[in-house]
Design a protein around this motif. Structure first.
Motif, PDB file in Angstrom:
ATOM      1  N   ARG A   1      77.690 158.042  58.884  1.00  0.00           N
ATOM      2  CA  ARG A   1      78.514 158.565  58.240  1.00  0.00           C
ATOM      3  C   ARG A   1      78.795 157.491  57.350  1.00  0.00           C
ATOM      4  O   ARG A   1      79.216 157.740  56.057  1.00  0.00           O
ATOM      5  CB  ARG A   1      79.829 159.754  58.940  1.00  0.00           C
ATOM      6  CG  ARG A   1      79.199 160.921  59.341  1.00  0.00           C
ATOM      7  CD  ARG A   1      80.103 161.771  59.290  1.00  0.00           C
ATOM      8  NE  ARG A   1      81.526 162.193  57.913  1.00  0.00           N
ATOM      9  CZ  ARG A   1      82.540 161.916  58.206  1.00  0.00           C
ATOM     10  NH1 ARG A   1      83.468 162.534  59.163  1.00  0.00           N
ATOM     11  NH2 ARG A   1      83.127 162.138  56.918  1.00  0.00           N
ATOM     12  N   ALA A  17      76.443 165.883  56.216  1.00  0.00           N
ATOM     13  CA  ALA A  17      75.989 165.496  57.512  1.00  0.00           C
ATOM     14  C   ALA A  17      77.019 166.670  58.918  1.00  0.00           C
ATOM     15  O   ALA A  17      78.356 167.111  58.500  1.00  0.00           O
ATOM     16  CB  ALA A  17      76.507 164.147  58.063  1.00  0.00           C
ATOM     17  N   VAL A  43      78.561 160.561  69.661  1.00  0.00           N
ATOM     18  CA  VAL A  43      79.763 161.026  68.501  1.00  0.00           C
ATOM     19  C   VAL A  43      79.750 159.443  67.830  1.00  0.00           C
ATOM     20  O   VAL A  43      79.945 159.578  66.809  1.00  0.00           O
ATOM     21  CB  VAL A  43      80.422 161.456  69.306  1.00  0.00           C
ATOM     22  CG1 VAL A  43      81.507 161.782  68.622  1.00  0.00           C
ATOM     23  CG2 VAL A  43      80.556 162.892  70.380  1.00  0.00           C
ATOM     24  N   HIS A 102      76.946 159.211  65.247  1.00  0.00           N
ATOM     25  CA  HIS A 102      77.101 159.858  63.369  1.00  0.00           C
ATOM     26  C   HIS A 102      78.161 159.444  63.472  1.00  0.00           C
ATOM     27  O   HIS A 102      78.242 159.104  61.593  1.00  0.00           O
ATOM     28  CB  HIS A 102      77.704 161.195  64.369  1.00  0.00           C
ATOM     29  CG  HIS A 102      77.902 162.052  63.589  1.00  0.00           C
ATOM     30  ND1 HIS A 102      76.684 163.327  62.661  1.00  0.00           N
ATOM     31  CD2 HIS A 102      79.301 162.930  63.149  1.00  0.00           C
ATOM     32  CE1 HIS A 102      77.554 163.754  62.141  1.00  0.00           C
ATOM     33  NE2 HIS A 102      78.717 163.527  62.213  1.00  0.00           N
ATOM     34  N   LEU A 141      78.015 167.765  62.974  1.00  0.00           N
ATOM     35  CA  LEU A 141      77.989 167.356  64.333  1.00  0.00           C
ATOM     36  C   LEU A 141      78.396 168.487  65.241  1.00  0.00           C
ATOM     37  O   LEU A 141      79.384 168.820  64.887  1.00  0.00           O
ATOM     38  CB  LEU A 141      78.775 166.346  64.459  1.00  0.00           C
ATOM     39  CG  LEU A 141      79.541 165.281  66.054  1.00  0.00           C
ATOM     40  CD1 LEU A 141      77.803 164.785  66.510  1.00  0.00           C
ATOM     41  CD2 LEU A 141      80.008 164.899  66.007  1.00  0.00           C
ATOM     42  N   SER A 196      73.622 165.876  65.814  1.00  0.00           N
ATOM     43  CA  SER A 196      73.964 165.503  64.614  1.00  0.00           C
ATOM     44  C   SER A 196      72.462 165.631  63.380  1.00  0.00           C
ATOM     45  O   SER A 196      71.473 165.240  63.796  1.00  0.00           O
ATOM     46  CB  SER A 196      74.153 164.047  65.140  1.00  0.00           C
ATOM     47  OG  SER A 196      74.335 163.314  63.658  1.00  0.00           O
ATOM     48  N   CYS A 252      72.188 165.339  59.628  1.00  0.00           N
ATOM     49  CA  CYS A 252      72.548 164.749  58.456  1.00  0.00           C
ATOM     50  C   CYS A 252      71.406 165.151  56.724  1.00  0.00           C
ATOM     51  O   CYS A 252      70.275 165.876  57.272  1.00  0.00           O
ATOM     52  CB  CYS A 252      72.378 163.183  58.057  1.00  0.00           C
ATOM     53  SG  CYS A 252      73.038 162.606  56.374  1.00  0.00           S
TER      54      CYS A 252
END
Length: 111
Positions: free
Chosen positions: A96, A53, A89, A92, A55, A69, A71
């Motif tokens: 995760r 992943a 953020v 994201h 960012l 973002s 993945c």
């Protein structure tokens, strides 16, 4: 009329020139008596890890901030503006923790 004097001090041929200066891009000779560098094994050996992943946040001066973002599982989000970037953020970080590639569901009991 004034005649220029032939003074040897003002003569351009008599000027003392310093050592030649290196030109841009020309290699320089450094450490002639230095210790030869030890040969090491390849520092970029594949240890099986790779990014899953990512960012990316961009905040240009005087412009609108943006973020992306991504993945490997297919998650792809973009945000523009301060509030939305901050929310991305958080999303994201949450992704995760719950991504199927980072947290495989095999062998887990689902309720």
């Amino acid at each position: 009329m004034n005649k220029p004097t032939q003074n040897p001090v003002n003569d351009p041929q008599g000027a003392v020139q310093g050592p030649p200066r290196p030109r841009v891009g020309e290699p320089m000779v450094v450490a002639r008596k230095g210790v030869p560098s030890a040969l090491r094994s390849d520092a970029q050996q594949d240890d099986g890890r790779y990014p899953v992943a990512l960012l990316h946040i961009s905040v240009p001066q005087g412009a609108t901030p943006s973020a992306t973002s991504q993945c490997e599982c297919g998650w792809h989000r973009r945000a523009f503006g301060r509030k939305r970037v901050l929310a991305l953020v958080d999303d994201h970080t949450d992704h995760r923790e719950h991504c199927p590639l980072r947290n495989p569901q095999e062998g887990r009991n689902t309720a």
